[in-house]
Design an enzyme around this catalytic site. Structure first.
Site, PDB file in Angstrom:
ATOM      1  N   ALA A 172     -62.421  21.487   0.882  1.00 52.53           N
ATOM      2  CA  ALA A 172     -63.567  21.490   1.806  1.00 52.53           C
ATOM      3  C   ALA A 172     -63.099  22.132   3.114  1.00 52.53           C
ATOM      4  O   ALA A 172     -63.175  21.543   4.189  1.00 52.53           O
ATOM      5  CB  ALA A 172     -64.126  20.086   2.026  1.00 52.53           C
ATOM      6  N   LEU A 173     -62.620  23.359   2.968  1.00 59.03           N
ATOM      7  CA  LEU A 173     -61.892  24.021   4.056  1.00 59.03           C
ATOM      8  C   LEU A 173     -62.795  24.361   5.233  1.00 59.03           C
ATOM      9  O   LEU A 173     -63.958  24.729   5.060  1.00 59.03           O
ATOM     10  CB  LEU A 173     -61.238  25.303   3.523  1.00 59.03           C
TER      11      LEU A 173
ATOM     12  N   HIS B  60     -58.322  24.234   8.973  1.00 62.74           N
ATOM     13  CA  HIS B  60     -57.409  24.568   7.865  1.00 62.74           C
ATOM     14  C   HIS B  60     -56.985  26.048   7.948  1.00 62.74           C
ATOM     15  O   HIS B  60     -55.823  26.384   7.713  1.00 62.74           O
ATOM     16  CB  HIS B  60     -58.101  24.357   6.515  1.00 62.74           C
TER      17      HIS B  60
ATOM     18  N   LYS C 272     -54.233  16.908  14.194  1.00 66.67           N
ATOM     19  CA  LYS C 272     -55.370  16.003  14.016  1.00 66.67           C
ATOM     20  C   LYS C 272     -54.905  14.707  13.349  1.00 66.67           C
ATOM     21  O   LYS C 272     -55.367  13.620  13.676  1.00 66.67           O
ATOM     22  CB  LYS C 272     -56.436  16.677  13.166  1.00 66.67           C
TER      23      LYS C 272
ATOM     24  N   SER D 279     -63.388  18.313  10.523  1.00 68.45           N
ATOM     25  CA  SER D 279     -62.900  17.491   9.429  1.00 68.45           C
ATOM     26  C   SER D 279     -63.773  17.747   8.206  1.00 68.45           C
ATOM     27  O   SER D 279     -64.980  17.977   8.342  1.00 68.45           O
ATOM     28  CB  SER D 279     -63.004  16.015   9.820  1.00 68.45           C
ATOM     29  N   SER D 280     -63.159  17.686   7.033  1.00 66.72           N
ATOM     30  CA  SER D 280     -63.941  17.834   5.802  1.00 66.72           C
ATOM     31  C   SER D 280     -64.980  16.724   5.717  1.00 66.72           C
ATOM     32  O   SER D 280     -66.062  16.912   5.152  1.00 66.72           O
ATOM     33  CB  SER D 280     -63.020  17.765   4.587  1.00 66.72           C
ATOM     34  N   ARG D 281     -64.667  15.571   6.285  1.00 63.33           N
ATOM     35  CA  ARG D 281     -65.596  14.441   6.229  1.00 63.33           C
ATOM     36  C   ARG D 281     -66.833  14.670   7.104  1.00 63.33           C
ATOM     37  O   ARG D 281     -67.849  14.001   6.916  1.00 63.33           O
ATOM     38  CB  ARG D 281     -64.902  13.145   6.645  1.00 63.33           C
TER      39      ARG D 281
HETATM   40  P1  AMP Z   1     -56.903  17.547   4.895  1.00 62.04           P
HETATM   41  O1  AMP Z   1     -57.515  18.600   4.039  1.00 62.04           O
HETATM   42  O2  AMP Z   1     -57.889  16.800   5.730  1.00 62.04           O
HETATM   43  O3  AMP Z   1     -55.933  16.666   4.155  1.00 62.04           O
HETATM   44  O4  AMP Z   1     -56.025  18.322   5.965  1.00 62.04           O
HETATM   45  C1  AMP Z   1     -55.067  19.270   5.571  1.00 62.04           C
HETATM   46  C2  AMP Z   1     -54.302  19.686   6.804  1.00 62.04           C
HETATM   47  O5  AMP Z   1     -55.214  20.235   7.750  1.00 62.04           O
HETATM   48  C3  AMP Z   1     -53.612  18.516   7.508  1.00 62.04           C
HETATM   49  O6  AMP Z   1     -52.349  18.970   7.992  1.00 62.04           O
HETATM   50  C4  AMP Z   1     -54.550  18.202   8.634  1.00 62.04           C
HETATM   51  O7  AMP Z   1     -53.919  17.598   9.750  1.00 62.04           O
HETATM   52  C5  AMP Z   1     -55.050  19.583   8.985  1.00 62.04           C
HETATM   53  N1  AMP Z   1     -56.332  19.532   9.695  1.00 62.04           N
HETATM   54  C6  AMP Z   1     -57.465  18.907   9.288  1.00 62.04           C
HETATM   55  N2  AMP Z   1     -58.422  19.025  10.229  1.00 62.04           N
HETATM   56  C7  AMP Z   1     -57.873  19.733  11.253  1.00 62.04           C
HETATM   57  C8  AMP Z   1     -58.350  20.180  12.526  1.00 62.04           C
HETATM   58  N3  AMP Z   1     -59.576  19.908  12.953  1.00 62.04           N
HETATM   59  N4  AMP Z   1     -57.505  20.884  13.312  1.00 62.04           N
HETATM   60  C9  AMP Z   1     -56.237  21.153  12.898  1.00 62.04           C
HETATM   61  N5  AMP Z   1     -55.730  20.765  11.709  1.00 62.04           N
HETATM   62  C10 AMP Z   1     -56.531  20.072  10.907  1.00 62.04           C
END
Ligand code: AMP
Length: 293
Positions: free
Chosen positions: A42-43, A47, A163, A199-201
């Site tokens: 959910a990029l 990301h 984050k 955030s993906s959420r």
């Molecule tokens: P996730 O897909 O949420 O597990 O995140 C994958 C990577 O992306 C992790 O290292 C997160 O800290 C980073 N990440 C997620 N959201 C952000 C954001 N808004 N800014 C910077 N890095 C992020």
């Protein structure tokens, strides 16, 4: 059985660790430095920024897209986590625009086999506070998947977002505990126009929920200003009062901690490195953020 295919002309996606291993042997044979960005898909632009950062420090990029079941302590959160591999691959193809990229999008069975369980990890107490205390087993799941991915991919560098600042500190500890020759890079938090941390959420929020969630960053900036003249305890009480007056937002925790140890700040000293950490529920979605003080 392995299924590998090009979703976009330049980006290869593989679904099995054996295929990825072979693929990366050929990459390493060319003398390339490998950069790695683990994600749950959910990029979004946050990301992509991590991937761009990795590309400035490496010749070849591995992006993993895997919603890791063992790091979820809430079955509903796991079930509702957004998943769209084709869309993610298209985003990478467009935004990274390089053929020096491979996506690893495994099944749960490819990673865990039949036993979907986490190993137990200790990270000098980093795992016991905040997300560790509020999401039991979360960092065991994170440690398990990253130990697997680091051992498989053997990257020279890996980029993680601030984050998830606690996770970033834990990953540094994991790599040092396991004596892995991987440089861990922290990248700044990417925000929406209204300053909500991407955030993906966020995909699960309504537009009014997104607007209300902008208060999370506002509250962090208010905390920063207040903390300049008040103790950690008083700042925490101030933020808790602010949230008590917000009907749409439910504060799970607000905490001021030392950046290195993540231990709560009891007494401020000049030159200390402090950071505020917050988790807020909006429309049932758990949102995390932090700010350097
Ligand atoms: P996730 O897909 O949420 O597990 O995140 C994958 C990577 O992306 C992790 O290292 C997160 O800290 C980073 N990440 C997620 N959201 C952000 C954001 N808004 N800014 C910077 N890095 C992020």
């Amino acid at each position: 059985m392995f299924v590998g295919y090009c979703l976009q002309p330049m980006i290869t996606t593989v679904h099995t660790h054996s295929k990825l291993s072979k693929h990366l042997d050929a990459v390493r044979a060319k003398g390339y430095r490998i950069g790695f960005v683990p994600t749950m898909g959910a990029l979004h632009a946050g990301h992509i920024a991590l991937m761009q950062q990795a590309m400035t420090m490496a010749d070849y990029l591995v992006v993993s897209i895997f919603v890791n079941p063992t790091q979820f302590n809430n079955a509903q959160d796991l079930e509702k986590y957004p998943r769209d591999l084709e869309k993610d691959a298209a985003i990478i193809a467009t935004k990274i625009a390089s053929n020096q990229v491979v996506i690893y999008a495994p099944t749960v069975a490819d990673v865990y086999g039949a036993q979907v369980t986490a190993q137990k990890y200790r990270f000098d107490g980093l795992e016991q506070v905040m997300e560790g205390a509020n999401r039991p087993g979360h960092f065991d799941g994170v440690g398990t998947i990253l130990a697997f991915l680091f051992t498989l991919i053997k990257p020279h560098i890996a980029v993680f977002g601030e984050k998830d600042f606690q996770q970033l500190q834990i990953v540094k500890k994991l790599v040092s505990n396991l004596l892995l020759p991987i440089t861990i890079i922290g990248a700044p938090i990417h925000r929406e126009e209204n300053m909500l941390a991407m955030s993906s959420r966020n995909e699960r929020l309504s537009s009014s929920g997104k607007a209300q969630a902008a208060f999370i960053y506002t509250s962090l900036t208010l905390a920063k200003a207040y903390f300049a003249n008040h103790s950690s305890k008083k700042t925490t009480a101030y933020i808790e009062r602010l949230y008590a007056a917000q009907d749409a937002l439910s504060l799970e925790y607000f905490n001021i901690a030392h950046e290195d140890t993540l231990k709560p700040v009891t007494r401020k000293t000049t030159g200390g490195n402090y950071r505020a950490f917050i988790v807020v529920l909006v429309e049932g979605v758990r949102l995390i953020d932090n700010l350097k003080l």
